[in-house]
Design a protein around this motif. Sequence first.
Motif, PDB file in Angstrom:
ATOM      1  N   PRO A 138      -8.293  18.137  36.908  1.00  0.00           N
ATOM      2  CA  PRO A 138      -7.170  18.562  36.067  1.00  0.00           C
ATOM      3  C   PRO A 138      -7.446  18.363  34.583  1.00  0.00           C
ATOM      4  CG  PRO A 138      -6.433  17.161  37.882  1.00  0.00           C
ATOM      5  CD  PRO A 138      -7.926  17.068  37.846  1.00  0.00           C
ATOM      6  N   VAL A 139      -6.699  19.072  33.754  1.00  0.00           N
ATOM      7  CA  VAL A 139      -6.802  18.910  32.305  1.00  0.00           C
ATOM      8  C   VAL A 139      -6.541  17.443  31.946  1.00  0.00           C
ATOM      9  CG1 VAL A 139      -5.741  19.501  30.090  1.00  0.00           C
ATOM     10  CG2 VAL A 139      -6.157  21.290  31.797  1.00  0.00           C
ATOM     11  N   GLY A 140      -7.393  16.908  31.087  1.00  0.00           N
ATOM     12  CA  GLY A 140      -7.254  15.505  30.695  1.00  0.00           C
ATOM     13  C   GLY A 140      -8.157  14.571  31.472  1.00  0.00           C
ATOM     14  N   SER A 141      -8.840  15.098  32.512  1.00  0.00           N
ATOM     15  CA  SER A 141      -9.746  14.258  33.306  1.00  0.00           C
ATOM     16  C   SER A 141     -10.995  13.898  32.500  1.00  0.00           C
ATOM     17  CB  SER A 141     -10.172  14.984  34.579  1.00  0.00           C
ATOM     18  OG  SER A 141      -9.070  15.258  35.414  1.00  0.00           O
ATOM     19  N   TRP A 142     -11.501  12.706  32.754  1.00  0.00           N
ATOM     20  CA  TRP A 142     -12.785  12.291  32.196  1.00  0.00           C
ATOM     21  C   TRP A 142     -13.851  12.586  33.240  1.00  0.00           C
ATOM     22  CZ3 TRP A 142     -14.457   6.464  31.575  1.00  0.00           C
ATOM     23  CH2 TRP A 142     -15.737   6.410  30.999  1.00  0.00           C
ATOM     24  N   VAL A 143     -14.803  13.430  32.879  1.00  0.00           N
ATOM     25  CA  VAL A 143     -15.850  13.849  33.800  1.00  0.00           C
ATOM     26  C   VAL A 143     -17.204  13.459  33.209  1.00  0.00           C
ATOM     27  CG1 VAL A 143     -16.905  15.810  35.002  1.00  0.00           C
ATOM     28  CG2 VAL A 143     -14.438  15.786  34.581  1.00  0.00           C
ATOM     29  N   GLY A 144     -18.136  13.127  34.081  1.00  0.00           N
ATOM     30  CA  GLY A 144     -19.456  12.762  33.590  1.00  0.00           C
ATOM     31  C   GLY A 144     -20.558  13.180  34.534  1.00  0.00           C
ATOM     32  N   SER A 145     -21.767  13.254  33.998  1.00  0.00           N
ATOM     33  CA  SER A 145     -22.967  13.485  34.794  1.00  0.00           C
ATOM     34  C   SER A 145     -23.851  12.251  34.671  1.00  0.00           C
ATOM     35  CB  SER A 145     -23.733  14.718  34.294  1.00  0.00           C
ATOM     36  OG  SER A 145     -22.989  15.897  34.511  1.00  0.00           O
ATOM     37  N   VAL A 146     -24.253  11.719  35.813  1.00  0.00           N
ATOM     38  CA  VAL A 146     -25.075  10.515  35.854  1.00  0.00           C
ATOM     39  C   VAL A 146     -26.478  10.879  36.331  1.00  0.00           C
ATOM     40  CG1 VAL A 146     -25.431   8.288  36.992  1.00  0.00           C
ATOM     41  CG2 VAL A 146     -23.136   8.948  36.205  1.00  0.00           C
ATOM     42  N   LYS A 147     -27.483  10.483  35.540  1.00  0.00           N
ATOM     43  CA  LYS A 147     -28.883  10.715  35.891  1.00  0.00           C
ATOM     44  C   LYS A 147     -29.349   9.562  36.775  1.00  0.00           C
ATOM     45  CE  LYS A 147     -32.924  12.892  35.062  1.00  0.00           C
ATOM     46  NZ  LYS A 147     -33.764  12.206  36.051  1.00  0.00           N
ATOM     47  N   VAL A 148     -29.914   9.914  37.928  1.00  0.00           N
ATOM     48  CA  VAL A 148     -30.347   8.900  38.886  1.00  0.00           C
ATOM     49  C   VAL A 148     -31.871   8.810  38.890  1.00  0.00           C
ATOM     50  CG1 VAL A 148     -30.273   8.128  41.288  1.00  0.00           C
ATOM     51  CG2 VAL A 148     -28.331   9.386  40.320  1.00  0.00           C
ATOM     52  N   ASP A 149     -32.397   7.755  38.285  1.00  0.00           N
ATOM     53  CA  ASP A 149     -33.834   7.511  38.270  1.00  0.00           C
ATOM     54  C   ASP A 149     -34.213   6.370  39.206  1.00  0.00           C
ATOM     55  OD1 ASP A 149     -34.601   9.500  36.386  1.00  0.00           O
ATOM     56  OD2 ASP A 149     -33.788   8.255  34.779  1.00  0.00           O
ATOM     57  N   ASN A 150     -33.318   6.052  40.113  1.00  0.00           N
ATOM     58  CA  ASN A 150     -33.534   4.994  41.088  1.00  0.00           C
ATOM     59  C   ASN A 150     -33.818   5.663  42.435  1.00  0.00           C
ATOM     60  OD1 ASN A 150     -32.910   3.048  43.214  1.00  0.00           O
ATOM     61  ND2 ASN A 150     -32.044   1.748  41.602  1.00  0.00           N
ATOM     62  N   ASP A 151     -35.065   5.586  42.887  1.00  0.00           N
ATOM     63  CA  ASP A 151     -35.470   6.267  44.122  1.00  0.00           C
ATOM     64  C   ASP A 151     -34.661   5.806  45.327  1.00  0.00           C
ATOM     65  OD1 ASP A 151     -37.361   7.705  42.747  1.00  0.00           O
ATOM     66  OD2 ASP A 151     -39.025   6.370  43.239  1.00  0.00           O
ATOM     67  N   GLU A 152     -34.417   4.513  45.426  1.00  0.00           N
ATOM     68  CA  GLU A 152     -33.687   3.982  46.580  1.00  0.00           C
ATOM     69  C   GLU A 152     -32.271   4.547  46.627  1.00  0.00           C
ATOM     70  OE1 GLU A 152     -32.190  -0.271  48.503  1.00  0.00           O
ATOM     71  OE2 GLU A 152     -33.341  -0.244  46.624  1.00  0.00           O
ATOM     72  N   VAL A 153     -31.593   4.561  45.487  1.00  0.00           N
ATOM     73  CA  VAL A 153     -30.230   5.087  45.452  1.00  0.00           C
ATOM     74  C   VAL A 153     -30.208   6.569  45.816  1.00  0.00           C
ATOM     75  CG1 VAL A 153     -28.272   5.602  43.949  1.00  0.00           C
ATOM     76  CG2 VAL A 153     -29.399   3.391  43.795  1.00  0.00           C
TER      77      VAL A 153
END
Length: 293
Positions: free
Chosen positions: A131-146
Amino acid sequence: MEIIELILDNEDAIGVEAISVVENPAIESDFVALSNQEIKLAEVDKEKRLLMGALLIPNKPIYRRNGDNEYYVFFSKETILKASQIYLQKGNQSNSTLEHKSELKGLTLVESWIVEDKDKDKTALYGLDAPVGSWVGSVKVDNDEVWNDYVKTGKVKGFSIEGYFADKLERPKEEIKEDLGKQELESYTDYPQSATNNAKRALKWVEENGWGSCGESTGKNRANQLANREPISKDTISRMASFKRHQQHKDVPYSEGCGGLMWDAWGGSAGVNWASRKLKQLEELSELKKLLS
């Protein structure tokens, strides 16, 4: 049951300290895993390893329990905006945990934004209902196990935040009830563009081949609504969600039966899954309104 607004009451407020990847996000909004984009460098295919999702959604009632004390908390648009800014100002981009327990290395918030227009926002490209007003993000995963043991296996499905906020108890219940009432009376156009595209695809085939024995008037009307991005009511959303019972026929080719054609007429998987999430959200708002009465 008590309804508590969480706020950042001064410039020294701690706010969000870390982002956790979890199986059951408190805001119930799964991230989208962006991988296998085949960026070729020296003939080596590499995954982007990006996770995109909602971090905070405004006015979303979040159930909490502390011992025998049960209550709901929520964040306003203003608090979410401030929290997103403080998080970056304090340089917390690489603070991450797994299920709010284990500290993680190799996860970094590389994109962060507030949704201002649902139709034009980047989230719409990936079928996210933010919805409008949401905080959205993209997370870079450099952890092989995760990435290999948790993301690829589906053990984690979304983001959850960790932090400290002040309680704001003085907001009148009547004001919250009025806001919820307005939301229940609204029609909605925030279904994904892919649902519209599916309906358009079905209608284009019908133009050339006709409906034949497929489709009642309700299905035909639904296809036109979605194709034209018309507002739809809660009742219509409920009908779309219930159409999930026909998903076993969704892969039937248009020329070989009605299954695939009618599935797309109702928005396809994108439309039906959105309707299920949206209906759950609206039902939660309705329950919250009852609690306030």
